[in-house]
Design a protein around this motif. Structure first.
Motif, PDB file in Angstrom:
ATOM      1  N   VAL A  89       0.864  -1.183   0.000  1.00 24.50           N
ATOM      2  CA  VAL A  89       0.000   0.000   0.000  1.00 24.50           C
ATOM      3  C   VAL A  89       0.899   1.231   0.000  1.00 24.50           C
ATOM      4  N   ALA A  90       0.723   2.103  -0.978  1.00 21.79           N
ATOM      5  CA  ALA A  90       1.532   3.317  -1.102  1.00 21.79           C
ATOM      6  C   ALA A  90       3.023   2.982  -1.071  1.00 21.79           C
ATOM      7  N   ASP A  91       3.400   1.993  -1.853  1.00 29.47           N
ATOM      8  CA  ASP A  91       4.799   1.567  -1.984  1.00 29.47           C
ATOM      9  C   ASP A  91       5.408   1.089  -0.669  1.00 29.47           C
ATOM     10  N   THR A  92       4.566   0.691   0.269  1.00 21.98           N
ATOM     11  CA  THR A  92       5.037   0.167   1.547  1.00 21.98           C
ATOM     12  C   THR A  92       4.571  -1.270   1.685  1.00 21.98           C
ATOM     13  N   LEU A  93       5.495  -2.163   2.032  1.00 19.82           N
ATOM     14  CA  LEU A  93       5.160  -3.577   2.176  1.00 19.82           C
ATOM     15  C   LEU A  93       4.664  -3.836   3.595  1.00 19.82           C
ATOM     16  N   LEU A  94       3.519  -4.502   3.692  1.00 18.30           N
ATOM     17  CA  LEU A  94       2.899  -4.852   4.972  1.00 18.30           C
ATOM     18  C   LEU A  94       2.743  -6.354   5.052  1.00 18.30           C
ATOM     19  N   ARG A  95       2.687  -6.883   6.256  1.00 20.99           N
ATOM     20  CA  ARG A  95       2.425  -8.312   6.398  1.00 20.99           C
ATOM     21  C   ARG A  95       1.707  -8.596   7.714  1.00 20.99           C
ATOM     22  N   GLY A  96       0.982  -9.682   7.729  1.00 13.93           N
ATOM     23  CA  GLY A  96       0.334 -10.143   8.943  1.00 13.93           C
ATOM     24  C   GLY A  96       0.159 -11.643   8.894  1.00 13.93           C
ATOM     25  N   ARG A  97       0.321 -12.285  10.025  1.00 14.10           N
ATOM     26  CA  ARG A  97       0.055 -13.729  10.129  1.00 14.10           C
ATOM     27  C   ARG A  97      -1.451 -13.920  10.199  1.00 14.10           C
ATOM     28  N   THR A  98      -1.976 -14.831   9.408  1.00  8.14           N
ATOM     29  CA  THR A  98      -3.427 -14.945   9.296  1.00  8.14           C
ATOM     30  C   THR A  98      -3.909 -16.376   9.501  1.00  8.14           C
ATOM     31  N   HIS A  99      -5.170 -16.475   9.826  1.00  2.76           N
ATOM     32  CA  HIS A  99      -5.921 -17.735   9.796  1.00  2.76           C
ATOM     33  C   HIS A  99      -7.357 -17.369   9.464  1.00  2.76           C
ATOM     34  N   GLY A 100      -8.228 -18.355   9.344  1.00  2.03           N
ATOM     35  CA  GLY A 100      -9.645 -18.083   9.122  1.00  2.03           C
ATOM     36  C   GLY A 100     -10.061 -18.003   7.674  1.00  2.03           C
ATOM     37  N   GLY A 101      -9.099 -18.212   6.739  1.00  2.00           N
ATOM     38  CA  GLY A 101      -9.468 -18.207   5.333  1.00  2.00           C
ATOM     39  C   GLY A 101     -10.022 -16.868   4.893  1.00  2.00           C
ATOM     40  N   LEU A 102     -11.191 -16.903   4.263  1.00  4.37           N
ATOM     41  CA  LEU A 102     -11.805 -15.703   3.710  1.00  4.37           C
ATOM     42  C   LEU A 102     -12.057 -14.632   4.765  1.00  4.37           C
ATOM     43  N   ALA A 103     -12.235 -15.025   6.022  1.00  2.00           N
ATOM     44  CA  ALA A 103     -12.499 -14.066   7.089  1.00  2.00           C
ATOM     45  C   ALA A 103     -11.260 -13.271   7.481  1.00  2.00           C
ATOM     46  N   LEU A 104     -10.077 -13.763   7.178  1.00  2.00           N
ATOM     47  CA  LEU A 104      -8.824 -13.033   7.355  1.00  2.00           C
ATOM     48  C   LEU A 104      -8.646 -12.548   8.799  1.00  2.00           C
ATOM     49  N   ARG A 105      -8.533 -13.479   9.712  1.00  2.00           N
ATOM     50  CA  ARG A 105      -8.214 -13.147  11.097  1.00  2.00           C
ATOM     51  C   ARG A 105      -6.688 -13.033  11.249  1.00  2.00           C
ATOM     52  N   PHE A 106      -6.227 -12.138  12.106  1.00  2.00           N
ATOM     53  CA  PHE A 106      -4.801 -11.900  12.274  1.00  2.00           C
ATOM     54  C   PHE A 106      -4.295 -12.475  13.596  1.00  2.00           C
ATOM     55  N   ASP A 107      -3.090 -13.067  13.552  1.00  2.00           N
ATOM     56  CA  ASP A 107      -2.391 -13.542  14.747  1.00  2.00           C
ATOM     57  C   ASP A 107      -1.216 -12.605  15.001  1.00  2.00           C
ATOM     58  N   GLY A 108      -1.173 -11.991  16.150  1.00  2.00           N
ATOM     59  CA  GLY A 108      -0.084 -11.084  16.434  1.00  2.00           C
ATOM     60  C   GLY A 108      -0.255  -9.763  15.700  1.00  2.00           C
ATOM     61  N   ARG A 109       0.679  -8.897  15.911  1.00  2.00           N
ATOM     62  CA  ARG A 109       0.600  -7.539  15.368  1.00  2.00           C
ATOM     63  C   ARG A 109       1.036  -7.514  13.907  1.00  2.00           C
ATOM     64  N   PRO A 110       0.248  -6.975  12.994  1.00  2.00           N
ATOM     65  CA  PRO A 110       0.730  -6.762  11.629  1.00  2.00           C
ATOM     66  C   PRO A 110       1.945  -5.819  11.627  1.00  2.00           C
ATOM     67  N   GLU A 111       2.729  -5.900  10.557  1.00  2.00           N
ATOM     68  CA  GLU A 111       3.988  -5.167  10.507  1.00  2.00           C
ATOM     69  C   GLU A 111       4.148  -4.451   9.167  1.00  2.00           C
ATOM     70  N   TRP A 112       5.062  -3.473   9.148  1.00  2.00           N
ATOM     71  CA  TRP A 112       5.420  -2.801   7.905  1.00  2.00           C
ATOM     72  C   TRP A 112       6.936  -2.821   7.763  1.00  2.00           C
ATOM     73  N   LEU A 113       7.412  -2.851   6.538  1.00  2.00           N
ATOM     74  CA  LEU A 113       8.837  -2.968   6.267  1.00  2.00           C
ATOM     75  C   LEU A 113       9.459  -1.580   6.187  1.00  2.00           C
ATOM     76  N   ASP A 114      10.376  -1.303   7.105  1.00  2.00           N
ATOM     77  CA  ASP A 114      11.037  -0.005   7.200  1.00  2.00           C
ATOM     78  C   ASP A 114      12.541  -0.194   7.049  1.00  2.00           C
ATOM     79  N   ARG A 115      13.070   0.165   5.893  1.00  2.00           N
ATOM     80  CA  ARG A 115      14.504   0.074   5.615  1.00  2.00           C
ATOM     81  C   ARG A 115      15.058  -1.309   5.940  1.00  2.00           C
ATOM     82  N   GLY A 116      14.327  -2.314   5.480  1.00  2.00           N
ATOM     83  CA  GLY A 116      14.775  -3.687   5.614  1.00  2.00           C
ATOM     84  C   GLY A 116      14.415  -4.360   6.917  1.00  2.00           C
ATOM     85  N   CYS A 117      13.751  -3.661   7.845  1.00  2.00           N
ATOM     86  CA  CYS A 117      13.363  -4.246   9.138  1.00  2.00           C
ATOM     87  C   CYS A 117      11.849  -4.162   9.311  1.00  2.00           C
ATOM     88  N   TRP A 118      11.269  -5.215   9.856  1.00  2.00           N
ATOM     89  CA  TRP A 118       9.832  -5.229  10.101  1.00  2.00           C
ATOM     90  C   TRP A 118       9.519  -4.504  11.403  1.00  2.00           C
TER      91      TRP A 118
END
Length: 526
Positions: A48-77
């Motif tokens: 999103v806006a040239d920023t890479l994001l990630r999150g651990r998921t389960h639940g299939g289509l419902a897209l539930r998240f495990d733990g805090r989602p993260e964004w990539l900042d200068r090579g570090c999450w």
């Protein structure tokens, strides 16, 4: 985000819920359509806006998240927060909506306030009403699921375990507007001779104070004070359960709740009574074909004929209560309450010992009547999580499904004779076939079954549950000779998902909301 729960720290839980909802919207409506979503092991990654994001998921289509989602900042999450994600969305979409960040922030603040208030007031003893008041975090795919306009909303919020007496008015007979069966309203309080009793939501009367001054002064309306017993708001906020009548009462509220200003338009008042008359025979056939199928009729409305503003603003629709339609020994529960964190605490006996058996019974109760209503009766039910009540027996097994809220129920154009209705009423009651099917599939598959399956499976796989659902749907399709819309669904055709972020970003009316295609969980089974 495994800490997300109704008993978490209010501020932390509100932030986590806000972030999760907005991130889901980004996957579905922002990054997904641009080809910027990837799945890698336990993660979903998106740009999103040239920023890479990630999150651990389960639940299939419902897209539930495990733990805090993260964004990539200068090579570090780094941990992601809702405010940063709002900024990325604004950059990606062009930054042309100055209200967006405020709406997301207001929704987050509302969640925190609701969680705090819940700790001060106990839940209703009635299990159905308790289930109605569990939807603290709102729509999981909405950027501002608890955004609400207006002051003083917390005292009327179902999520805060609110209850309050209704205000009662007397409407002089020469300005009384009503249709259908309205007699129960007269039992709320005696009205003076020449008047009829009209209940009103106290918040709405505050909002209409300026418009009400003249008719109260000249006697077209009289103030009868407050009701003798508290009413209990249900999940929609403006619909309450009135225990003295054992009825639900659907009021207008001239405030924006999530996407819409929630009022009973004049054509919806008339449409509720008309649909109740037309749907009686339909539900008789549905309940005969699928035992355990029920609905909540809306047999009458009452208001005051004092111009459109007050006709709509004071209009109240009478609705049957779920206890009046469920069999003895069956407990109605809001389906949406099963999809919240730890939602299966609401089921008698707690989480089912045999989830697959429970799920098969659930899908059998909910899905075939909805599809039958569309395919064989030309009726578009709106079976999203707030419009379906599941009736469970003493062991917690689903044995009934009750459908409600005729505002979203429509008739398929060309399959019903509406020639005797006023044009605006007829228009509001109909969908073209394609729009009707999209609405059915979205509400049933994406909004409803996907969310309940994710809660039932917890952090485990939902694949087995979808295989069971596919078997139930295939059995029903076979009994009809595999009609094309249902055959396509079972073959894995993409599903329509409502674009809530897009409609909020455009500041459009909710009825303008479109759909985006999402993966069909039945596709891998076909």
């Amino acid at each position: 985000m495994t800490s997300l729960a109704l008993d978490s720290c209010p501020v932390t839980a509100a932030e986590e819920a806000s972030l999760a909802a907005l991130l889901r919207c980004c996957v579905r409506e922002v990054a997904g359509p641009r080809g910027q979503v990837w799945h890698a092991g336990p993660y979903v990654l998106l740009r999103v806006a040239d920023t890479l994001l990630r999150g651990r998921t389960h639940g299939g289509l419902a897209l539930r998240f495990d733990g805090r989602p993260e964004w990539l900042d200068r090579g570090c999450w780094q941990p992601l927060d809702a405010d940063r994600l709002v900024g990325l969305v604004e950059t990606e979409l062009g930054g042309t909506n100055e209200e967006f960040a405020a709406q997301v922030g207001a929704s987050r603040e509302a969640m925190a306030a609701l969680l705090t208030a819940r700790r001060r007031t106990p839940a209703p003893a009635d299990p159905w009403l308790a289930s109605e008041q569990r939807l603290v975090f709102g729509h999981p795919f909405h950027p501002s699921p608890k955004a609400r306009d207006g002051a003083g909303w917390l005292r009327y919020a179902p999520e805060a375990h609110a209850s309050f007496p209704l205000r009662l008015l007397g409407v002089r007979d020469d300005v009384l507007a009503e249709a259908g069966e309205t007699g129960p309203l007269d039992d709320l309080a005696p009205a003076p001779p020449g008047y009829s009793t009209l209940p009103a939501h106290p918040w709405q009367l505050d909002l209409l104070a300026a418009e009400l001054a003249a008719p109260l002064a000249d006697g077209r309306l009289v103030d009868l004070g407050y009701g003798s017993r508290p009413a209990i708001p249900t999940s929609s906020v403006r619909t309450v359960y009135e225990p003295r009548l054992d009825r639900c009462l659907k009021f207008s509220l001239d405030v924006r709740i999530t996407n819409c200003v929630r009022k009973n338009s004049w054509y919806e008042l008339a449409g509720a009574v008309e649909l109740t008359r037309r749907l009686g025979p339909v539900f008789e056939e549905l309940s005969a074909a699928f035992p355990g199928t029920g609905w909540l009729p809306e047999p009458g409305y009452r208001s005051a004929d004092l111009g459109v503003r007050l006709l709509e603003g004071l209009g109240v629709i009478i609705r049957a209560s779920p206890w009046s339609v469920c069999r003895p020994g069956v407990t109605p529960l809001l389906s949406g309450a099963l999809a919240v964190p730890e939602g299966f605490r609401a089921v008698p006996g707690g989480p089912p010992a045999d989830p697959v058996r429970w799920w098969r019974a659930y899908v059998e109760r909910v899905a075939p009547p909805v599809l039958e209503a569309y395919l064989n009766h030309g009726v578009v039910l709106e079976p999203h999580l707030q419009n379906v009540l599941v009736g469970v027996d003493a062991s917690g097994l689903p044995v009934e499904a009750v459908f409600r809220d005729l505002e979203g129920t429509k008739l398929v154009a060309g399959r019903h004779d509406l020639s005797g209705l006023p044009g605006r009423v007829a228009e509001a009651l109909t969908y073209d076939p394609g729009s009707g099917w999209d609405r059915v599939v979205y509400c049933l598959m994406v909004n409803h079954l996907a969310e309940v399956a994710a809660s039932l499976a917890g952090t485990g796989s939902v694949r087995e549950l979808w295989a069971v659902a596919g078997g139930v749907l295939a059995g029903y399709a076979g009994s009809l000779g595999w009609p094309p819309p249902l055959a396509d669904l079972l073959a894995g055709a993409p599903l329509p998902a409502k674009a809530n972020l897009s409609v909020r970003w455009a500041r459009s009316a909710d009825r303008s909301a479109g759909y985006v295609p999402v993966a069909n969980p039945l596709a891998v089974l076909s």
